[in-house]
Write a protein that holds these residues in place. Structure first.
Motif, mmCIF file in Angstrom:
data_model
loop_
_atom_site.group_PDB
_atom_site.id
_atom_site.type_symbol
_atom_site.label_atom_id
_atom_site.label_comp_id
_atom_site.label_asym_id
_atom_site.label_seq_id
_atom_site.Cartn_x
_atom_site.Cartn_y
_atom_site.Cartn_z
ATOM 1 N N ILE A 54 0.829 -1.203 0.000
ATOM 2 C CA ILE A 54 0.000 0.000 0.000
ATOM 3 C C ILE A 54 0.866 1.257 0.000
ATOM 4 N N LEU A 55 1.941 1.262 0.773
ATOM 5 C CA LEU A 55 2.829 2.430 0.807
ATOM 6 C C LEU A 55 3.455 2.681 -0.564
ATOM 7 N N VAL A 56 3.869 1.628 -1.241
ATOM 8 C CA VAL A 56 4.452 1.772 -2.573
ATOM 9 C C VAL A 56 3.391 2.261 -3.560
ATOM 10 N N SER A 57 2.176 1.702 -3.464
ATOM 11 C CA SER A 57 1.081 2.154 -4.326
ATOM 12 C C SER A 57 0.835 3.643 -4.139
ATOM 13 N N TRP A 58 0.788 4.067 -2.884
ATOM 14 C CA TRP A 58 0.554 5.478 -2.552
ATOM 15 C C TRP A 58 1.622 6.381 -3.158
ATOM 16 N N LYS A 59 2.884 6.008 -3.003
ATOM 17 C CA LYS A 59 3.950 6.885 -3.477
ATOM 18 C C LYS A 59 4.033 6.888 -5.004
ATOM 19 N N ILE A 60 3.739 5.769 -5.638
ATOM 20 C CA ILE A 60 3.663 5.753 -7.098
ATOM 21 C C ILE A 60 2.537 6.672 -7.564
ATOM 22 N N SER A 61 1.394 6.598 -6.884
ATOM 23 C CA SER A 61 0.252 7.440 -7.232
ATOM 24 C C SER A 61 0.590 8.916 -7.082
ATOM 25 N N GLN A 62 1.291 9.267 -6.017
ATOM 26 C CA GLN A 62 1.668 10.655 -5.803
ATOM 27 C C GLN A 62 2.617 11.153 -6.887
ATOM 28 N N THR A 63 3.500 10.280 -7.329
ATOM 29 C CA THR A 63 4.436 10.649 -8.396
ATOM 30 C C THR A 63 3.699 10.866 -9.716
ATOM 31 N N ILE A 64 2.791 9.960 -10.044
ATOM 32 C CA ILE A 64 2.004 10.110 -11.270
ATOM 33 C C ILE A 64 1.172 11.376 -11.205
ATOM 34 N N ASN A 65 0.578 11.641 -10.042
ATOM 35 C CA ASN A 65 -0.231 12.845 -9.887
ATOM 36 C C ASN A 65 0.583 14.100 -10.152
ATOM 37 N N ALA A 66 1.797 14.146 -9.607
ATOM 38 C CA ALA A 66 2.651 15.316 -9.811
ATOM 39 C C ALA A 66 2.987 15.495 -11.284
ATOM 40 N N MET A 67 3.316 14.410 -11.962
ATOM 41 C CA MET A 67 3.692 14.496 -13.373
ATOM 42 C C MET A 67 2.514 14.945 -14.236
ATOM 43 N N VAL A 68 1.343 14.326 -14.026
ATOM 44 C CA VAL A 68 0.178 14.652 -14.850
ATOM 45 C C VAL A 68 -0.320 16.056 -14.543
ATOM 46 N N LYS A 69 -0.418 16.386 -13.268
ATOM 47 C CA LYS A 69 -0.958 17.693 -12.878
ATOM 48 C C LYS A 69 -0.085 18.829 -13.391
ATOM 49 N N LEU A 70 1.219 18.680 -13.281
ATOM 50 C CA LEU A 70 2.120 19.749 -13.686
ATOM 51 C C LEU A 70 2.436 19.714 -15.177
ATOM 52 N N THR A 71 1.915 18.715 -15.867
ATOM 53 C CA THR A 71 1.988 18.688 -17.331
ATOM 54 C C THR A 71 0.726 19.284 -17.929
ATOM 55 N N ALA A 72 -0.437 18.878 -17.394
ATOM 56 C CA ALA A 72 -1.713 19.367 -17.925
ATOM 57 C C ALA A 72 -1.973 20.825 -17.553
ATOM 58 N N CYS A 73 -1.615 21.221 -16.334
ATOM 59 C CA CYS A 73 -1.776 22.604 -15.870
ATOM 60 C C CYS A 73 -3.212 23.117 -16.069
ATOM 61 N N VAL A 74 -4.188 22.349 -15.585
ATOM 62 C CA VAL A 74 -5.603 22.712 -15.710
ATOM 63 C C VAL A 74 -6.006 23.566 -14.507
ATOM 64 N N TYR A 75 -6.659 24.686 -14.777
ATOM 65 C CA TYR A 75 -7.050 25.582 -13.696
ATOM 66 C C TYR A 75 -8.259 25.055 -12.928
ATOM 67 N N ARG A 76 -8.392 25.532 -11.701
ATOM 68 C CA ARG A 76 -9.477 25.135 -10.823
ATOM 69 C C ARG A 76 -10.830 25.604 -11.365
ATOM 70 N N VAL A 143 -14.300 22.086 -5.572
ATOM 71 C CA VAL A 143 -12.881 22.311 -5.844
ATOM 72 C C VAL A 143 -12.336 21.429 -6.967
ATOM 73 N N HIS A 144 -13.156 20.471 -7.440
ATOM 74 C CA HIS A 144 -12.734 19.599 -8.535
ATOM 75 C C HIS A 144 -13.926 19.279 -9.432
ATOM 76 N N THR A 145 -13.648 19.106 -10.703
ATOM 77 C CA THR A 145 -14.669 18.686 -11.654
ATOM 78 C C THR A 145 -14.791 17.157 -11.628
ATOM 79 N N PRO A 146 -15.873 16.610 -12.206
ATOM 80 C CA PRO A 146 -16.005 15.148 -12.267
ATOM 81 C C PRO A 146 -14.826 14.471 -12.967
ATOM 82 N N GLN A 147 -14.325 15.077 -14.047
ATOM 83 C CA GLN A 147 -13.199 14.451 -14.746
ATOM 84 C C GLN A 147 -11.928 14.447 -13.897
ATOM 85 N N ASP A 148 -11.779 15.430 -13.029
ATOM 86 C CA ASP A 148 -10.624 15.451 -12.123
ATOM 87 C C ASP A 148 -10.598 14.210 -11.242
ATOM 88 N N VAL A 149 -11.744 13.887 -10.646
ATOM 89 C CA VAL A 149 -11.785 12.776 -9.702
ATOM 90 C C VAL A 149 -11.843 11.430 -10.416
#
Length: 313
Positions: A54-76, A143-149
Motif C-alpha cells: 500500500i505504501l508503494v502504491s501510494w507513493k507511485i500514485s503521488q508521483t504520477i499525480n505530480a507528473m500529470v498535474k504539472l503537465t496538464a496545468c488545468v485551472y481550478r 474544488v474539482h470537476t467530475p473528470q478530475d476525480v
C-alpha cells in the motif's frame, strides 16, 4: 456539463444551509493527513508485505499525480467559471492546478489497497465506499470537476496495479532488488527535475498570477521526491533491519499505536518545522526522508528491541 454539475451541487449545498459541508471537509482532510496512518499500522502490526504494497502504491500514485498535474496545468473550477464558489474552507487546501484530483489519488491507493488485501466482503465494500465518498466530496465542495476525480481514480487504480507487479517481480527476482531500488529512486529524482524546470503557463487576472508554478513544484518535491527516501529505507530494511510485523498481540498493538501517535504528531507539526528550516522545496523532501526512515527503519528497530523474536525481513 462539468461546471453545470458543480453548480447543481452548489445550489443543493445552499438549499440545505451547508449542513453536509463539515462532513465533506472532514472526509477530504482525513484523505490527505491521517489516512497514511492506516497502511503504516498494517506494515508494523498486521502484515509487513501488505503494508509495504500500500505504501508503494501510494507513493507511485503521488508521483504520477505530480507528473500529470504539472503537465496538464488545468485551472481550478472557480477560475474557469466565477459562478463556482467553493464551500467552507476547502479552497485553502485546493490551491494550484486541478487535474487530476490529488485527494482522490491519495485515497484510491490507500483505501483501494486496503480493499484489495481485505478478505472480508463487508470491509472491502467499506474501503471502496470511502474512495467514492472522497471523490464525491471534492465535487461537492466545488474544488474539482467530475473528470478530475474520475481520472484520479483511474490513475490511482493503475498505481495499485503497478505496485503489485513491481513487488511480485521482486519476489521472483530477489537478486534484482538493489538495481530496482536504484531505478525506483531515480524515477523520483528525474520527476523532480522535470517538474522543476519545465515551462509553465503564466496567466494573470487584474495583475495577479492565477497559479504560481513555484508553489506547485513544492508539492511535487514531497510527492514524487518521496520515491527516493522510500527506495533508500526499503534497501536498508532489506539489507540490515529485516523487520517482521509484530502480529496481533497486546505488546505489538501497543507499540504500533505509540508509533502512530508519534507519526501523527510528525504529520501535524514536522512539515512546518522542516519547511522553515530548509525552505519549502527541500523541506518537503526532508520530511519524506524523516517519514520513511521513521516508518521503515527507526520504529521497526524500537519494535524489535521490545519484541525479541525471530525476524526474517
Amino acid at each position: 456539463m462539468d461546471i453545470e454539475y458543480l453548480l447543481f451541487l452548489q445550489d443543493f449545498r445552499n438549499g440545505i444551509n451547508d449542513a453536509l459541508t463539515p462532513f465533506m471537509e472532514w472526509i477530504s482532510y482525513f484523505g490527505i493527513r491521517n489516512i497514511i496512518l492506516l497502511p503504516v499500522f498494517v506494515y508494523w502490526c498486521l502484515d509487513k508485505r501488505k503494508g509495504l504494497f500500500i505504501l508503494v502504491s501510494w507513493k507511485i500514485s503521488q508521483t504520477i499525480n505530480a507528473m500529470v498535474k504539472l503537465t496538464a496545468c488545468v485551472y481550478r473550477p472557480w477560475i474557469r467559471d466565477a459562478r463556482i464558489l467553493p464551500a467552507g474552507d476547502a479552497i485553502k487546501t485546493a490551491g494550484g492546478y486541478s487535474f487530476p484530483s490529488g485527494h482522490t489519488m491519495m485515497a484510491t491507493p490507500i483505501y483501494g489497497g486496503l480493499a484489495y488485501i481485505t478478505k472480508n466482503n463487508f470491509a472491502t465494500a467499506f474501503w471502496i465506499l470511502l474512495i467514492l465518498i472522497t471523490m464525491f466530496s471534492r465535487n461537492y465542495l466545488g474544488v474539482h470537476t467530475p473528470q478530475d476525480v474520475i481520472v484520479g481514480f483511474v490513475l490511482g487504480i493503475a498505481s495499485i496495479y503497478i505496485a503489485k507487479k513491481f513487488l511480485d517481480y521482486l519476489d521472483r527476482k530477489p537478486e534484482k532488488f538493489g538495481l530496482s531500488m536504484i531505478i525506483f529512486g531515480l524515477i523520483g529524482a528525474l520527476t523532480l527535475v522535470y517538474v522543476t524546470y519545465k515551462p509553465y503557463p503564466k496567466d494573470y487576472i487584474d495583475g495577479k498570477l492565477l497559479v504560481d508554478p513555484v508553489s506547485m513544484t513544492r508539492d511535487a518535491w514531497g510527492d514524487a521526491g518521496g520515491l527516493v527516501p522510500l527506495a533508500i529505507a526499503w534497501y536498508i530494511d532489506r539489507r540490515w533491519i529485516k523487520f517482521t510485523e509484530t502480529g496481533v498481540n497486546v505488546k505489538g498493538v501497543i507499540l504500533s499505536v505509540i508509533g502512530l501517535v508519534i507519526l501523527a504528531c510528525m504529520v501535524e507539526y514536522l512539515k512546518v518545522m522542516l519547511n522553515n528550516a530548509f525552505g519549502p522545496h527541500a523541506g518537503k523532501l526532508a520530511y519524506q526522508f524523516v517519514f520513511f526512515f521513521f516508518v521503515m527503519i527507526l520504529w521497526p528497530i524500537v519494535i524489535k528491541l521490545f519484541t525479541p523474536r525471530k525476524q526474517e525481513g
